[in-house]
Design an enzyme around this catalytic site. Structure first.
Site, PDB file in Angstrom:
ATOM      1  N   HIS A 180       0.975  -0.941   0.269  1.00  0.00           N
ATOM      2  CA  HIS A 180       0.378  -0.035   0.355  1.00  0.00           C
ATOM      3  C   HIS A 180       0.972   0.968   0.000  1.00  0.00           C
ATOM      4  CE1 HIS A 180      -4.607  -1.503   2.174  1.00  0.00           C
ATOM      5  NE2 HIS A 180      -3.135  -2.552   0.211  1.00  0.00           N
ATOM      6  N   TYR A 232      -9.263   5.403   7.705  1.00  0.00           N
ATOM      7  CA  TYR A 232      -9.123   5.635   8.813  1.00  0.00           C
ATOM      8  C   TYR A 232     -10.371   6.615   9.098  1.00  0.00           C
ATOM      9  CZ  TYR A 232      -5.211   3.070  10.090  1.00  0.00           C
ATOM     10  OH  TYR A 232      -4.199   2.535  10.012  1.00  0.00           O
ATOM     11  N   PRO A 270      -4.382   0.456  18.652  1.00  0.00           N
ATOM     12  CA  PRO A 270      -3.847  -0.177  17.458  1.00  0.00           C
ATOM     13  C   PRO A 270      -4.257   0.880  16.123  1.00  0.00           C
ATOM     14  CG  PRO A 270      -5.742  -0.617  18.091  1.00  0.00           C
ATOM     15  CD  PRO A 270      -5.282  -0.274  19.289  1.00  0.00           C
ATOM     16  N   LYS A 298       0.995   0.137  14.907  1.00  0.00           N
ATOM     17  CA  LYS A 298       2.061  -0.048  15.544  1.00  0.00           C
ATOM     18  C   LYS A 298       3.161  -1.314  16.318  1.00  0.00           C
ATOM     19  CE  LYS A 298       4.079   3.229  13.350  1.00  0.00           C
ATOM     20  NZ  LYS A 298       3.826   2.745  11.831  1.00  0.00           N
ATOM     21  N   TYR A 342       3.847   6.640   9.704  1.00  0.00           N
ATOM     22  CA  TYR A 342       2.841   5.659   9.301  1.00  0.00           C
ATOM     23  C   TYR A 342       4.100   4.108   8.856  1.00  0.00           C
ATOM     24  CZ  TYR A 342      -1.293   3.312   8.377  1.00  0.00           C
ATOM     25  OH  TYR A 342      -1.922   1.809   8.394  1.00  0.00           O
TER      26      TYR A 342
HETATM   27  C1  PHB Z   1      -6.316  -4.123  10.558  1.00  0.00           C
HETATM   28  O1  PHB Z   1      -5.962  -5.033   9.711  1.00  0.00           O
HETATM   29  O2  PHB Z   1      -5.892  -4.774  11.561  1.00  0.00           O
HETATM   30  C2  PHB Z   1      -5.618  -2.962  11.201  1.00  0.00           C
HETATM   31  C3  PHB Z   1      -4.421  -2.057  10.588  1.00  0.00           C
HETATM   32  C4  PHB Z   1      -4.359  -1.276  10.310  1.00  0.00           C
HETATM   33  C5  PHB Z   1      -4.612  -0.449  12.262  1.00  0.00           C
HETATM   34  C6  PHB Z   1      -5.296  -1.288  12.660  1.00  0.00           C
HETATM   35  C7  PHB Z   1      -5.922  -2.423  12.750  1.00  0.00           C
HETATM   36  O3  PHB Z   1      -3.983   1.124  12.580  1.00  0.00           O
END
Ligand code: PHB
Ligand code: APR
Length: 389
Positions: free
Chosen positions: A72, A200, A292, A296, A384
């Site tokens: 990505h 997000y 989450p 990280k 990130y």
């Molecule tokens: C996930 O795919 O579980 C996931 C991805 C990004 C995040 C948190 C969880 O920031």
């Protein structure tokens, strides 16, 4: 039994450390409280930084990752004003790799089996002894018998609820913590992802995240009150709420289906200092927990493993005992950088129950800067995709 490094915990941290040490000719024993199936049944985040990917390749675990992962080059952020993309490649020349942690753990177990690793499952009541001396040892119970492992070093890779952190005397360790007033309700479904990259969402009803594992397996989250239980959330109720929080263009076209996993996780930021006590070294979730939001958790575990592998290799193979003194400071520098980013992402994307109108306006200003300022996007992209090791 005797070994050079006793590793407590057979999750990603313990397995990756054991793999790297064994490939360098250093003996290890891994003690895991649960069965292998139980460990492999955990569903966790699936976004890997380049550093973690490179470390897995160095450990000889990168083949399936290379074949089945998705790269990505950016991610999307959605607010009431619309959705915008942060282009990691354009801003910092980096990308992230989408590959489920369950798959990482599976690959690590397969690689450890190929090396003939000693991984003892269902090892109960692990206790650490004589950590401050030169001859530490570990005891555990299995099949009704108590066993002893003499070793040179102990790696505490046993997660937040493990025994290792507690083995540092309370007056010798400092714990830093922030508990967030909400949780994440997560759903895994055999459906096509809602979008090509992660979304997000900051919405007045709360945070939402649209993620994925592969082209036919999607992972979604919505912010829920800490008082909520999974039983309160039918699949339909989850999909309806998720759709309310995602951009209409996404919500109207997304595929839904039965959840194959549904759970609520609390969010906290946590760090313990120091990460070393005599011959004990803490790694991964045993040492720190991140919300989450910034993806990280596994990536911080990977950099801890990198630092501790370098430390133990120098101490054991090059008789460089001074290296042992550097692990905690080196690891904590990167840990606090990721801790800050995970806190910041959580702060700008969630609705806090007690937030004031001023707090809301500040959040909107943060998001507006992230949408409109190249420097803000460079900083976000750098964090990130992974701070340097
Ligand atoms: C996930 O795919 O579980 C996931 C991805 C990004 C995040 C948190 C969880 O920031
Ligand atoms: N004795 C032996 N094993 C233990 C004990 C104990 N007393 N306590 C816990 N364990 C085991 C757990 O069963 C688990 O398999 O230690 C392992 C710790 O694994 P994780 O909790 O996954 O932590 P870590 O390996 O550091 O991985 C960090 O993976 O779990 C995610 O959110 C986490 O993304 C982060 C990354």
């Amino acid at each position: 039994m005797r070994t050079q490094v006793a590793i407590i915990g057979g999750g990603p941290s313990g397995l990756l450390l054991s793999q790297l040490l064994m490939r360098a000719g250093i003996e290890t024993v891994v003690l895991e409280r649960q069965t292998r199936d139980y460990v492999l049944g955990r569903i966790r985040a699936g976004v890997l930084e380049r550093g973690a990917v490179e470390l897995l390749h160095r450990a000889g675990c990168g083949d399936r990752l290379g074949d089945e992962s998705i790269a990505h080059e950016g991610c999307n952020l959605s607010t009431v004003n619309g959705m915008f993309r942060v282009d990691f490649q354009a801003r910092v020349g980096e990308s992230v790799t989408v590959y489920g942690q369950t798959e990482v753990t599976h690959d690590l177990y397969a690689a450890q089996d190929a090396l003939g690793a000693t991984i003892i499952h269902e090892a109960h009541n692990v206790a650490l002894h004589d950590l401050e001396g030169g001859a530490p040892w570990v005891s555990y119970e299995k099949d009704g018998q108590t066993h002893r492992i003499d070793c040179d070093f102990v790696a505490g890779c046993d997660g937040f609820h493990g025994i290792s952190r507690q083995s540092i005397p309370g007056d010798k360790r400092t714990e830093y913590e922030r508990v967030y007033p909400f949780g994440w309700l997560g759903v895994l479904s055999r459906t096509a992802p809602a979008a090509d990259e992660l979304i997000y969402a900051n919405h007045p009803r709360g945070f939402a995240l649209a993620s994925m594992r592969n082209p036919t397996l999607s992972r979604y989250y919505i912010q829920v009150p800490l008082s909520d239980t999974v039983e309160q959330w039918s699949d339909q109720a989850f999909w309806d709420e998720l759709r309310r929080r995602l951009p209409a263009s996404v919500a109207d076209s997304m595929q839904t289906g039965p959840s194959i996993e549904k759970s609520i996780a609390p969010l906290r930021s946590f760090v313990v200092e120091p990460l070393r006590w005599g011959r004990l070294f803490l790694v991964g979730d045993a040492a720190h927990i991140v919300p989450p939001t910034g993806a990280k958790g596994l990536n911080l575990a990977a950099s801890d493993v990198h630092y501790l592998f370098e430390t133990l290799r120098a101490a054991i193979l090059d008789a460089d005992a001074a290296a042992l003194d550097q692990y905690s400071t080196r690891a904590l520098t990167r840990i606090w950088g990721a801790m800050r980013f995970s806190w910041w992402m959580t702060s700008i994307l969630h609705r806090f129950p007690d937030q004031s109108d001023f707090d809301q306006k500040i959040q909107e200003a943060e998001l507006r800067q992230l949408e409109t300022m190249e420097s803000a996007q460079v900083t976000m992209a750098r964090n990130y995709t992974g701070l340097p090791y």
